[in-house]
Motif scaffolding. Structure first.
Motif, short mmCIF file in Angstrom:
data_model
loop_
_atom_site.label_atom_id
_atom_site.label_comp_id
_atom_site.label_asym_id
_atom_site.label_seq_id
_atom_site.Cartn_x
_atom_site.Cartn_y
_atom_site.Cartn_z
N LYS A 46 -8.70 -5.00 -20.78
CA LYS A 46 -8.36 -3.92 -21.56
C LYS A 46 -9.64 -2.95 -21.76
O LYS A 46 -9.66 -1.74 -21.44
N ILE A 47 -10.70 -3.74 -21.76
CA ILE A 47 -11.98 -3.01 -21.82
C ILE A 47 -12.18 -2.45 -20.79
O ILE A 47 -12.60 -1.19 -20.74
N VAL A 48 -12.08 -3.03 -19.37
CA VAL A 48 -12.42 -2.42 -18.15
C VAL A 48 -11.25 -1.11 -17.98
O VAL A 48 -11.78 -0.10 -17.61
N LYS A 49 -10.07 -1.42 -18.62
CA LYS A 49 -9.17 0.02 -18.34
C LYS A 49 -9.70 1.00 -19.27
O LYS A 49 -9.65 2.20 -18.84
N THR A 50 -9.92 0.87 -20.61
CA THR A 50 -10.72 1.85 -21.52
C THR A 50 -11.96 2.28 -20.67
O THR A 50 -12.05 3.71 -20.93
N ARG A 51 -13.14 1.58 -20.29
CA ARG A 51 -14.04 2.39 -19.60
C ARG A 51 -13.65 3.24 -18.36
O ARG A 51 -14.23 4.26 -18.27
N HIS A 52 -12.64 2.62 -17.66
CA HIS A 52 -12.29 3.42 -16.45
C HIS A 52 -11.62 4.91 -16.86
O HIS A 52 -11.91 5.79 -16.29
N GLU A 53 -10.81 4.64 -18.01
CA GLU A 53 -10.14 5.96 -18.53
C GLU A 53 -11.40 6.89 -19.05
O GLU A 53 -11.38 8.07 -18.95
N GLU A 85 -4.49 -20.48 -23.62
CA GLU A 85 -4.30 -19.23 -24.28
C GLU A 85 -5.48 -18.37 -24.66
O GLU A 85 -5.45 -17.39 -24.54
N ASP A 86 -6.59 -18.92 -24.87
CA ASP A 86 -7.78 -18.62 -25.12
C ASP A 86 -8.33 -17.71 -24.02
O ASP A 86 -8.66 -16.53 -23.93
N GLU A 87 -8.19 -18.41 -22.65
CA GLU A 87 -8.71 -17.79 -21.59
C GLU A 87 -7.67 -16.61 -21.13
O GLU A 87 -8.27 -15.64 -20.65
N GLU A 88 -6.56 -16.70 -21.35
CA GLU A 88 -5.49 -15.67 -21.04
C GLU A 88 -5.88 -14.57 -21.98
O GLU A 88 -5.84 -13.39 -21.67
N ASN A 89 -6.02 -14.63 -23.45
CA ASN A 89 -6.44 -13.65 -24.34
C ASN A 89 -7.79 -12.87 -23.97
O ASN A 89 -8.01 -11.55 -23.89
N LEU A 90 -8.90 -13.83 -23.50
CA LEU A 90 -10.12 -13.17 -22.99
C LEU A 90 -9.92 -12.30 -21.73
O LEU A 90 -10.38 -11.22 -21.60
N SER A 91 -9.00 -12.81 -21.01
CA SER A 91 -8.68 -12.05 -19.85
C SER A 91 -7.98 -10.64 -19.95
O SER A 91 -8.40 -9.54 -19.51
N LYS A 92 -7.10 -10.76 -20.85
CA LYS A 92 -6.38 -9.29 -21.32
C LYS A 92 -7.32 -8.65 -21.84
O LYS A 92 -7.35 -7.44 -21.74
N ALA A 93 -7.98 -8.99 -22.93
CA ALA A 93 -9.15 -8.39 -23.68
C ALA A 93 -10.12 -7.80 -22.55
O ALA A 93 -10.44 -6.56 -22.82
#
Length: 201
Positions: free
Chosen positions: A187-194, A176-184
């Protein structure tokens, strides 16, 4: 006993399988343990009862002590003891099937009249003694197996089942932690990209 595992789905599946096996086996083991405990008590009680009967019989025939001096040693002997194997709660135990006696010929006319009774009495005493020994052996075998079953119940109940449950919790939490980190991180990559795209406009 530490449960060895890895933080992945394969390990989680394997541990879940092991937990199921032990959880299903535990009630059966507990039933076997209580059945063996009861059978040990029965065998011990029967052995004690036979030993007391033998002692009582020897006292009962004590009045014949003087006559036994006339009795021929070796007139009667136990040739063979036939024992069969009987399963009790899945454990192989001995059971007296038959006792084969060897009785030497003797002249009933020249020997005292009580010789025939003497032979009968000795057969009876030998049977009680042998049966008592067999029940003692049965009691020992059953008690040994009961102790082994108790150890297995304790191992499953107090060590392995809680150990597997803890391992499953740890693996799930890690995943679960790994999945949350992956999602986070996504999100960071997507935000930077945007932000980069917005900055290029």
């Amino acid at each position: 006993m530490a449960i060895k595992f890895q933080y992945n789905k394969t390990s989680l599946n394997e541990i879940t399988k092991q937990l199921k096996v032990r959880t299903r086996a535990l009630p059966t083991l507990k039933n076997k343990e209580s059945a063996l405990r009861l059978e040990v008590r029965k065998a011990k009680s029967r052995s004690d009862e036979l030993a007391s009967r033998l002692e009582a019989s020897l006292k009962e025939y004590g009045y014949m002590a003087a006559l036994w001096n006339e009795f021929e040693p070796g007139l009667i002997s136990v040739k063979d003891v036939e024992v069969e194997t009987v399963k009790i709660a899945g454990v192989k135990t001995p059971e007296l099937k038959n006792i084969i006696y060897e009785i030497r010929d003797f002249n009933a006319f020249s020997k005292p009249a009580w010789f025939a009774d003497g032979v009968r009495i000795l057969k009876e005493l030998a049977k009680i003694g042998i049966e008592s020994e067999i029940y003692t052996a049965k009691s020992r075998i059953l008690d040994f197996q009961r102790k082994k079953t108790t150890q297995k119940v304790n191992l499953y109940e107090k060590v392995q089942i809680p150990g597997y449950q803890e391992a499953i919790r740890k693996i799930k939490r890690f995943m679960e932690d790994e999945e949350n980190l992956s999602k986070a991180s996504q999100k960071i990559v997507k935000t930077r990209h945007e932000e980069e795209e917005a900055g290029n406009d």
